[in-house]
Scaffold this active site. Structure first.
Site, PDB file in Angstrom:
ATOM      1  N   GLY A 164       0.777  -1.229   0.000  1.00 40.19           N
ATOM      2  CA  GLY A 164       0.000   0.000   0.000  1.00 40.19           C
ATOM      3  C   GLY A 164       0.807   1.278   0.000  1.00 40.19           C
ATOM      4  CG  ASP A 165       3.507   4.576   1.625  1.00 40.31           C
ATOM      5  OD1 ASP A 165       3.947   4.928   0.510  1.00 40.31           O
ATOM      6  OD2 ASP A 165       3.650   5.254   2.654  1.00 40.31           O
ATOM      7  CG  PHE A 166       6.680  -1.810  -1.736  1.00 42.91           C
ATOM      8  CD1 PHE A 166       6.790  -2.532  -0.561  1.00 42.91           C
ATOM      9  CD2 PHE A 166       7.542  -2.105  -2.777  1.00 42.91           C
ATOM     10  CE1 PHE A 166       7.747  -3.527  -0.421  1.00 42.91           C
ATOM     11  CE2 PHE A 166       8.506  -3.093  -2.653  1.00 42.91           C
ATOM     12  CZ  PHE A 166       8.611  -3.808  -1.470  1.00 42.91           C
ATOM     13  CB  SER A 167       7.828   4.748  -0.554  1.00 40.36           C
ATOM     14  OG  SER A 167       7.799   4.784   0.855  1.00 40.36           O
TER      15      SER A 167
ATOM     16  CG  ASN B 144       7.353   3.051   4.128  1.00 37.11           C
ATOM     17  OD1 ASN B 144       7.776   3.698   5.080  1.00 37.11           O
ATOM     18  ND2 ASN B 144       6.251   3.375   3.478  1.00 37.11           N
TER      19      ASN B 144
END
Length: 276
Positions: free
Chosen positions: A201-204, A207
């Site tokens: 969902g926020d695979f930046s 992270n």
């Protein structure tokens, strides 16, 4: 949206401890505090240090931030035996605020590795692609969390109507756009055929934590994890990699196992991410 500006400094600053619930106060006594400034997204994030003990991270907030922290808590519980995620040390909901204490994972973020050692970019990206492929291979029918694009379109519409979408934080490709223009562009790309996987969902890059051998040792910030289209994660990671050169996204798709990426889906998920 990326987590980094042109100066990219500082990432954290020393601070005093906030007012804590009694049980939590006793749990973290004797530690020094640093306020994390990267990707807080409405919550307050602190790193807690003591020389004779593992570092801890505390995330806390009220209102919408409290709900997001509670979402992360439930997802960390589910992922605990399935993926490398932080260990939960303490969670509580007190007077409308949520407090989530986790043990720090070893390693440095993928962003830090790429920024400090560009020569290792190919190895780093290959590791990221393999990790994401493994996540997306988890059985969909075992995951209880829904994160599909229809749900997030509804949340985006609510944020649009409430005036909560920050156009000043849009990616370079959409600088000068209004939130309404983003919303209309999303609508023009529907319907979306969803290829359902377990999504982060926020695979930046901020992270994902990696060790000195270039292997991923952990993933953080799972509050938006759930069943969604696989390009939700691919779009965010590819967009982050563009900061380090135009060839890295091709390396990512190759490591993940995609010969010809769906550019329309990449665009859709980046547009949707602008709303949050």
């Amino acid at each position: 949206m990326t987590d980094h500006d042109a100066s990219d400094a500082p990432r954290e600053v020393p601070t005093e401890a906030p007012d804590l619930p009694p049980a939590l106060h006793a749990r973290v006594a004797g530690r020094t505090w640093h306020r994390n400034l990267v990707g807080e997204a409405g919550a307050h994030v602190h790193r807690l240090h003591r020389p004779d003990a593992p570092a801890l991270y505390l995330k806390h907030g009220d209102g919408d931030a409290a709900s997001a922290i509670a979402d992360e808590f439930t997802r960390l519980q589910w992922f605990a035996d399935r993926w490398p995620v932080p260990r939960i040390e303490h969670f509580e909901w007190s007077d409308g605020a949520a407090w989530l204490l986790t043990r720090a994972l070893p390693g440095r973020t993928a962003y830090e590795w790429l920024a400090d050692d560009p020569a290792r970019a190919a190895a780093v990206v290959a590791s990221l692609g393999r990790l994401l492929r493994d996540l997306h291979a988890l059985p969909v029918d075992t995951c209880p969390f829904n994160a599909n694009h229809r749900l997030h379109l509804d949340l985006a519409r609510q944020r649009l109507e409430a005036g909560l979408i920050d156009a000043g934080d849009f990616d370079d490709a959409r600088q000068g756009w209004t939130p309404q223009q983003v919303w209309e562009a999303l609508g023009a790309m529907l319907p979306l055929a969803e290829d359902r996987v377990v999504s982060h969902g926020d695979f930046s890059l901020d992270n994902i934590l990696m060790n000195g051998d270039g292997e991923v040792v952990g993933v953080i910030d799972l509050g938006r994890a759930g069943i969604a289209d696989r390009y939700r994660d691919l779009a965010i990671l590819a967009n982050c990699l563009d900061e380090f050169g135009p060839t890295l996204r091709d390396m990512l798709f190759s490591a993940y196992g995609i010969a010809e990426p769906d550019l329309s889906k990449l665009d859709f998920h980046l547009l949707l991410d602008e709303c949050f």
